[in-house]
Write a protein that holds these residues in place. Structure first.
Motif, PDB file in Angstrom:
ATOM      1  N   THR A  58      36.501  47.430  46.486  1.00 35.88           N
ATOM      2  CA  THR A  58      36.950  45.923  46.318  1.00 35.88           C
ATOM      3  C   THR A  58      36.048  45.260  45.547  1.00 35.88           C
ATOM      4  O   THR A  58      36.138  44.115  45.020  1.00 35.88           O
ATOM      5  N   LEU A  61      36.958  44.341  42.050  1.00 35.62           N
ATOM      6  CA  LEU A  61      37.983  43.090  41.966  1.00 35.62           C
ATOM      7  C   LEU A  61      37.299  41.852  41.813  1.00 35.62           C
ATOM      8  O   LEU A  61      37.855  40.881  41.210  1.00 35.62           O
ATOM      9  N   ASP A  62      36.150  41.793  42.342  1.00 39.82           N
ATOM     10  CA  ASP A  62      35.258  40.813  42.663  1.00 39.82           C
ATOM     11  C   ASP A  62      34.052  40.544  41.571  1.00 39.82           C
ATOM     12  O   ASP A  62      33.936  39.278  41.015  1.00 39.82           O
ATOM     13  N   GLN A  64      32.620  41.466  37.825  1.00 39.07           N
ATOM     14  CA  GLN A  64      33.305  42.183  36.532  1.00 39.07           C
ATOM     15  C   GLN A  64      32.334  42.849  35.694  1.00 39.07           C
ATOM     16  O   GLN A  64      31.007  42.352  35.733  1.00 39.07           O
ATOM     17  N   LEU A  78      43.235  42.418  35.977  1.00 32.21           N
ATOM     18  CA  LEU A  78      43.132  41.807  37.342  1.00 32.21           C
ATOM     19  C   LEU A  78      44.336  41.183  37.626  1.00 32.21           C
ATOM     20  O   LEU A  78      44.789  41.142  38.734  1.00 32.21           O
ATOM     21  N   HIS A  81      46.992  43.697  38.833  1.00 30.79           N
ATOM     22  CA  HIS A  81      46.407  44.482  39.934  1.00 30.79           C
ATOM     23  C   HIS A  81      47.345  44.548  41.112  1.00 30.79           C
ATOM     24  O   HIS A  81      47.967  43.274  41.442  1.00 30.79           O
ATOM     25  N   THR A 121      41.830  49.637  39.315  1.00 31.53           N
ATOM     26  CA  THR A 121      41.347  49.301  38.092  1.00 31.53           C
ATOM     27  C   THR A 121      40.546  50.182  37.510  1.00 31.53           C
ATOM     28  O   THR A 121      40.072  51.344  37.850  1.00 31.53           O
TER      29      THR A 121
END
Lengths: 470, 258
Positions: A58, A61-62, A64, A78, A81, A121
């Protein structure tokens, strides 16, 4: 920004950013040295891998690697996603994800692995690949299924297709035809008959499209053509009524890299829509073809992420797959070994990069092929390309690129030969696409065991095909 | 299907080998035959030989003595200076193009005021330099009467852009770099010529003009290459620029320009 650290062998290693951690954890390659971001010691590399193994998925996702606000590739990745697809692995760390993948691969659970694609991702996939050995990359890719279609179906189990690449230094029509016929007689061309044109001249592109279309129509070959011109040139040809099956473009993992290629995401979407509208496919509607390759962003000085810091070439390569995925391609291939020794220095680096690219592309949902190739200033030879070819065959690679006698006389590099593809198929028990295999049988080019026959120039099947050149 | 005239003529005389016509149209290695699924031994060894020659061309060390002797024999009367790039060896050179673009630490060159500096750089094929640099330089200089030409620089482990700091240090308005090009399977000795107006570090490729494939008897010969280069030099001097802008200005080049 989180500073991550670990202690290994009495030394403490610190990694000031996610991009830095990914770069230091990457198996050795010259391009990351050139960019100044490679691990400075073996121990630092393994320390980075230890730290990376504990990073939750995760996090990607937070946090970059290339900023959301300054890069449209990051925004695309993103914004599209898929949390539902991500759910099965959402609680895992990178190391835990590696174990999960190996476990599902061993259980032959193709559905579980293949269903993740839209939930992953590129950075997650790049990260896990950095913890995997070559055999891990093969084992998991083999259990990842991506099926696409146009006039033939690619990616089915037990199949290995090939792109027939009949390049000629002046696009001479008879010269191109000679190479096409040679490839067809060796059972190549089921992925695509794809020509790199010698120039980007629109008239020449149209002439080549018509030439390949005439061969395909005349013999009713269940394959597709592509002339690998810039996407804008292809769209212009298409608007003039040229027979365009697939729109091609080289793509990059950053907005700056794509700008260097003269493309935007909108431009690619328009090109895809135009090709779809022609409706030339019979068994499927995948109408795009993309090429990528580690080092292309660095060579265009388009390899920077958050804070202007360089990003490693393999992570950027995965981001290019994220771009390609959005346009539902029929074919994607990495060109591994073409760009030069300053990015991949020798056979070991080329083999590793080829397996990483294939694994990462497939896990992200791409119909992944590979141009297994080398230039004369790279420390690579036929033994290295044999090894990579056979490993890719075992890994369930969608297609390989092949040229007459391994010698591309236009681009001046060496790729696989048509004979190499025959070898890979026979050693590993793989066959062409089902549609193309049926065509080969119809043309009397297969023996009773389904293998491509070795024919003399006098054989009727050869005479029939070669009549095309007259 | 389009068929050029030459092929039509050939097909009018029927051949038992249908590949005869097709082979004439391409240097691609078509119709090699098979040994099982692999290549027949003779074809396999032919390919290896081509690759070996290309590999050896990359890894041959530049013999500056040989280049000096060839220049003298060709009647080139310029003083010759030797420069080494910041890449200490071939392996580093291949992996660090940035180092091949600048002179080794402590390099000094005599500064003057010249119309032209000529740099002979090993690049990726020292063999091309050994075989074709002297003949090319001689052909160029004899077409430039009245030009003030700096001492000629022979550069080891060098890339094209090394000409930028070297040309600047010498005080030259234009630099021409003759460089060994990346060997292909059938062309291990190809020389490239790069012209840059106002050499200084930071020039980009779009600011250069290139003539490729100087390689008699298979590629351009020295006279053809020199004619083209001299036309570019004169246009560059007139415009005070080089690169894309020169093409845009419609400089007329002799036939055979690469």
């Amino acid at each position: 920004m989180t500073i991550r650290r670990t202690t290994l062998g009495g030394s403490t290693y610190e990694f000031p950013s996610l991009a830095d951690l990914l770069a230091r954890a990457t198996p050795a390659r010259s391009g990351d040295v050139l960019a100044g971001i490679a691990a400075e010691s073996q121990a630092q590399r393994v320390a980075a891998q230890h730290v990376l193994a504990d990073v939750p998925l995760t996090t990607f996702l937070d946090e970059q690697v290339v900023g959301y606000d300054e890069d449209d590739v990051t925004r695309l990745l993103l914004d599209t996603h898929d949390p539902a697809a991500f759910a099965p692995v959402a609680a895992l760390t990178v190391g835990g994800f590696r174990d999960w993948l190996l476990d599902r691969a061993a259980a032959r659970d193709e559905a579980a692995i293949s269903g993740l694609a839209r939930g992953l991702t590129p950075e997650m996939v790049a990260a896990v690949s950095k913890l995997m050995r070559n055999a891990d990359l093969v084992a998991v890719a083999r259990r990842t299924r991506v099926v696409t279609g146009f006039r033939g179906t690619l990616g089915l189990p037990g199949r290995l297709a090939s792109r027939l690449q009949p390049n000629h230094p002046t696009d001479d029509p008879v010269g191109v035809t000679a190479s096409i016929l040679d490839g067809l007689l060796h059972g190549s061309g089921d992925a695509v008959i794809g020509i790199n044109p010698a120039t980007d001249s629109p008239a020449q592109i149209v002439a080549l499209l018509q030439l390949v279309d005439a061969v395909i129509s005349r013999y009713e070959i269940p394959t597709q053509s592509c002339v690998l011109a810039h996407v804008t040139t292809t769209v212009r040809a298409l608007e003039q009524g040229a027979p365009v099956d697939l729109v091609f473009q080289s793509v990059s993992g950053t907005e700056a890299g794509n700008r260097g290629f003269g493309v935007t995401l909108d431009l690619l979407a328009e090109a895809r829509a135009a090709a779809l509208e022609l409706g030339r496919g019979t068994v499927g509607r995948n109408v795009t073809y993309f090429e990528t390759g580690q080092g292309s962003a660095l060579s265009a000085d388009a390899h920077r992420g958050v804070g202007g810091r360089p990003v490693d070439q393999q992570t950027l390569e995965c981001r290019a797959y994220g771009v390609a995925r959005h346009f539902e391609p029929l074919l994607v291939n990495t060109v591994v070994g073409f760009i030069g020794p300053e990015y991949l220095y020798d056979g070991k680096q080329v083999v590793r990069a080829g397996l990483e690219d294939h694994f990462c592309g497939k896990l992200l949902g791409l119909p992944m092929g590979v141009d297994v190739c080398y230039t004369n200033h790279t420390d690579v030879d036929g033994d290295d390309t044999d090894a990579l070819m056979l490993l890719l065959g075992a890994a369930g690679c969608s297609f390989l690129i092949a040229v007459p006698g391994s010698d591309d006389v236009m681009l001046h590099y060496q790729s696989l030969s048509f004979q190499d593809v025959l070898t890979a198929r026979s050693v590993l028990g793989l066959r062409p696409t089902p549609e193309f295999e049926a065509w080969l049988a119809r043309m009397d080019l297969l023996d009773d065991a389904g293998r491509v026959r070795e024919l003399t120039p006098e054989a009727p099947a050869v005479q029939a095909l070669l009549a095309a050149a007259r | 299907m389009t068929t050029p005239e030459g092929a039509e003529v050939a097909t009018s005389a029927p051949s038992r080998d249908p590949w005869a016509v097709l082979r004439q149209a391409t240097r691609a290695r078509v119709a090699l035959g098979r040994a099982g699924d692999g290549l027949p031994t003779a074809r396999e060894l032919e390919f290896r030989a081509a690759h070996a020659v290309a590999r050896d061309a990359v890894h041959t060390a530049l013999d500056t003595g040989r280049v000096r002797a060839a220049l003298a024999a060709a009647g080139v009367g310029l003083d010759v200076l030797e420069v080494h790039s910041a890449a200490p060896d071939r392996a580093t050179y291949l992996q660090r193009p940035d180092l091949g673009r600048r002179p080794a630490e402590g390099t000094t060159l005599p500064c003057g005021s010249y119309d032209l500096a000529v740099v002979v750089a090993d690049g990726l094929s020292p063999r091309a330099v050994h075989e074709h640099a002297a003949g090319t330089v001689a052909a160029v200089l004899e077409r430039l009467p009245g030009w003030e030409v700096a001492p000629l620089v022979v550069a080891s482990q060098a890339r094209v852009a090394l000409g930028d700091p070297v040309g600047e240090a010498l005080g030259a308005r234009i630099v021409v770099v003759l460089v060994g090009e990346r060997p292909g399977l059938s062309s291990a000795d190809s020389l490239g010529l790069y012209l840059t107006w106002g050499p200084r570090p930071g020039r980009v490729d779009a600011e250069r003009n290139c003539i490729s494939n100087v390689r008699p008897p298979h590629g351009l010969d020295y006279a053809q290459a020199a004619d083209t280069l001299v036309a570019l030099l004169q246009a560059s001097r007139q415009l005070g620029a080089s690169g894309v802008v020169l093409k845009d200005e419609g400089v007329t080049l002799p036939p055979g320009a690469g």
